[in-house]
Design a protein around this motif. Structure first.
Motif, PDB file in Angstrom:
ATOM      1  N   GLU A 149       0.825  -1.206   0.000  1.00 13.91           N
ATOM      2  CA  GLU A 149       0.000   0.000   0.000  1.00 13.91           C
ATOM      3  C   GLU A 149       0.861   1.259   0.000  1.00 13.91           C
ATOM      4  O   GLU A 149       0.609   2.193  -0.752  1.00 13.91           O
ATOM      5  CB  GLU A 149      -0.932  -0.006   1.213  1.00 13.91           C
ATOM      6  CG  GLU A 149      -1.998  -1.072   1.108  1.00 13.91           C
ATOM      7  CD  GLU A 149      -2.942  -1.091   2.292  1.00 13.91           C
ATOM      8  OE1 GLU A 149      -3.962  -1.788   2.212  1.00 13.91           O
ATOM      9  OE2 GLU A 149      -2.662  -0.415   3.308  1.00 13.91           O
ATOM     10  N   ALA A 150       1.909   1.256   0.840  1.00 12.80           N
ATOM     11  CA  ALA A 150       2.780   2.428   0.901  1.00 12.80           C
ATOM     12  C   ALA A 150       3.480   2.634  -0.443  1.00 12.80           C
ATOM     13  O   ALA A 150       3.612   3.758  -0.927  1.00 12.80           O
ATOM     14  CB  ALA A 150       3.812   2.265   2.017  1.00 12.80           C
ATOM     15  N   ALA A 151       3.910   1.529  -1.053  1.00 12.70           N
ATOM     16  CA  ALA A 151       4.613   1.638  -2.336  1.00 12.70           C
ATOM     17  C   ALA A 151       3.687   2.189  -3.421  1.00 12.70           C
ATOM     18  O   ALA A 151       4.064   3.077  -4.189  1.00 12.70           O
ATOM     19  CB  ALA A 151       5.161   0.276  -2.751  1.00 12.70           C
ATOM     20  N   THR A 192       1.123   4.013  -2.899  1.00  9.52           N
ATOM     21  CA  THR A 192       0.789   5.393  -2.549  1.00  9.52           C
ATOM     22  C   THR A 192       1.872   6.372  -2.996  1.00  9.52           C
ATOM     23  O   THR A 192       1.569   7.507  -3.345  1.00  9.52           O
ATOM     24  CB  THR A 192       0.565   5.509  -1.026  1.00  9.52           C
ATOM     25  OG1 THR A 192      -0.424   4.555  -0.654  1.00  9.52           O
ATOM     26  CG2 THR A 192       0.080   6.873  -0.635  1.00  9.52           C
TER      27      THR A 192
END
Lengths: 246, 256
Positions: free
Chosen positions: B156-158, B160
């Motif tokens: 998810e962070a990647a 985002t």
């Protein structure tokens, strides 16, 4: 001056199996507005902001971010390049140094050179006041420092909107303020922010609007001074009593 | 940890004692390097090392590539993309190595010829294809377990910060997963080395084939197969040490 509408959510519905997390939610956000969303756990507040950058898919309704409809082909990818997100668990990349955490997006997604990306990263690390940690691995940092790195990582993509999903809930109490300070500064610079948090002091200080959610619905919205002092709904009053009694 | 030389010492002690007191049932002369015939026999047996190593390395490399290509669609949220991967794994995993080897070596050229692709498959490539394919179902599952062990927040962070699916895999998920995948993957490689012995039945001149051939002329199966086992032991121990070193280098031995 007419303000620019950057987020337009209308009649949004979403279910996980039989459980309806979002029930016909409407929310409009203007450029530069700071919205604080609160509510009991399971009320759908995290799901709502996760829908805004496409981390969750919604079942029906429309969601337009910066003029881009998320349902359009490629819409999610275009929206994500405008929207930054900070997570409760930081989600830093543990195998990369702090600096590489920050440069990954600008280099791979924006095509910046390493030198440019590193200059940009250092600029933002200075803004969150931890430039000296650039070469360290995330796990060598305290929780508060990690969350500030995560904020800097998002800012490196120069987002138009920042989403915060309970950014201080996983932190030890003494580290909460260092993260909130950075968020307050960001708000003062005019960043459009959607913040899910129970930090009511922060909400009072920066929020243009409070949004109270319960059981998948937006129950009450208003400026902090109005809703805190005179909550209209019984549910919001009960919630405030619970979190403010300590 | 048991020191390797202790293992060796124990093995030799057992062999020496049984060999000396067995009342003439042992005949180490067949592989006694001090005699001319013994030396030439040992040379012949040890000469299979290179073929076994080549076979194992190429098969393992192919298995790792096929495994990844099978594993990635196997983790899709779309069941129609997942399905072929699932079928491949269940089907290949169910075929015993030896029948598959026969099928590839004797059957596959016939199938290919009927499809207008006249190819001949020699023992070397027949063995490699079989080992790689049958092993790839297992490597695919290892990849899947490793990749799925990386918290969803990483992906998810990647995403985002604007990374595509491929970039997310390449720069964020796989570098973290590889440290967890390495130990079971090494296990699988050792398995390939041992399974490569099956290549002997289609005429591949590797360690086991050479031992078999020597047994036919010398009639000393006990000594020759003992040496054969020791040859595999040496090979596997070398791999183990190399993997330990690699694990330390990549931090697989660290707890997070």
């Amino acid at each position: 001056m007419r303000s620019e509408r950057v987020i337009d959510i209308s009649a949004l519905n979403k279910s996980f199996g039989d459980f309806q997390v979002l029930k016909t939610v409407d929310l409009e956000v203007d450029l530069g507005e700071r919205i604080v969303i609160c509510g009991p756990s399971g009320s759908g507040k995290s799901t709502l902001i996760r829908c805004v950058n496409g981390l969750e898919q919604y079942d029906s309704g429309t969601l337009i971010v910066d003029g881009i409809n998320l349902a359009d082909p490629g819409g999610v990818d275009r929206v994500r390049s405008e929207v930054g997100m900070v997570f409760q668990q930081f989600n830093l990349f543990p195998h990369l140094s702090v600096l590489d955490n920050l440069t990954l997006g600008p280099m791979k997604a924006r095509g910046l050179s390493r030198a440019d990306a590193e200059a940009l990263a250092m600029e933002y690390l200075e803004r969150v006041r931890i430039p000296e940690q650039a070469k360290k691995r995330p796990r060598e940092l305290s929780g508060g420092q990690q969350q500030r790195v995560a904020i800097a990582r998002s800012l490196c993509m120069k987002p138009k909107i920042m989403l915060f999903d309970e950014p201080t809930s996983a932190l030890d109490p003494e580290m909460i303020s260092e993260v909130l300070d950075v968020m307050v500064e960001l708000a003062e610079e005019g960043m459009t922010m959607l913040v899910v948090t129970h930090e009511m002091g922060f909400a009072r200080k920066v929020a243009d609007r409070m949004v109270f959610m319960d059981a998948g619905e937006i129950v009450e919205t208003g400026t902090p001074s109005v809703v805190f002092d005179a909550p209209k709904s019984a549910r919001f009053r009960a919630f405030l009593d619970k979190i403010l009694q300590h | 940890m048991i020191r390797p030389f202790k293992v060796w010492a124990l093995l030799f002690a057992v062999l020496f004692v049984t060999g000396c007191s067995g009342g003439g049932t042992w005949g180490w002369y067949v592989i006694d390097p001090s005699t001319e015939q013994g030396m030439s026999n040992v040379r012949f047996l040890v000469g299979g090392f290179w073929a076994t190593i080549q076979l194992s390395l190429i098969a393992a490399a192919m298995s790792m590539m096929i495994g990844l290509l099978v594993a990635l669609p196997g983790m899709s949220s779309n069941r129609w993309i997942r399905l072929p991967s699932r079928i491949y794994i269940e089907f290949i995993r169910a075929i015993p190595l030896l029948p598959m080897l026969f099928w590839v070596f004797y059957g596959l050229p016939v199938v290919m010829r009927s499809m207008g692709v006249p190819i001949s498959i020699d023992a070397f490539w027949g063995a490699i294809i079989t080992l790689a394919i049958s092993d790839s179902a297992f490597t695919a599952e290892i990849y899947r377990a490793g990749i799925q062990s990386i918290p969803k927040g990483q992906t998810e962070a990647a995403r985002t910060v604007g990374l595509s699916y491929t970039q997310t895999m390449r720069y964020v998920v796989l570098p973290q997963a590889i440290r967890r995948i390495l130990p079971p993957l090494a296990n699988q490689f050792i398995y390939i080395v041992k399974m490569s012995a099956f290549a002997s039945v289609i005429g591949m001149q590797e360690l086991t084939r050479r031992a078999n051939e020597l047994v036919v002329t010398e009639y000393r199966p006990l000594e020759i197969y003992t040496l054969l086992i020791l040859e595999y032991l040496v090979l596997v121990l070398i791999i183990s040490f190399f993997v330990r070193w690699l694990e330390r280098k990549m931090g697989s031995d660290e707890s997070r």
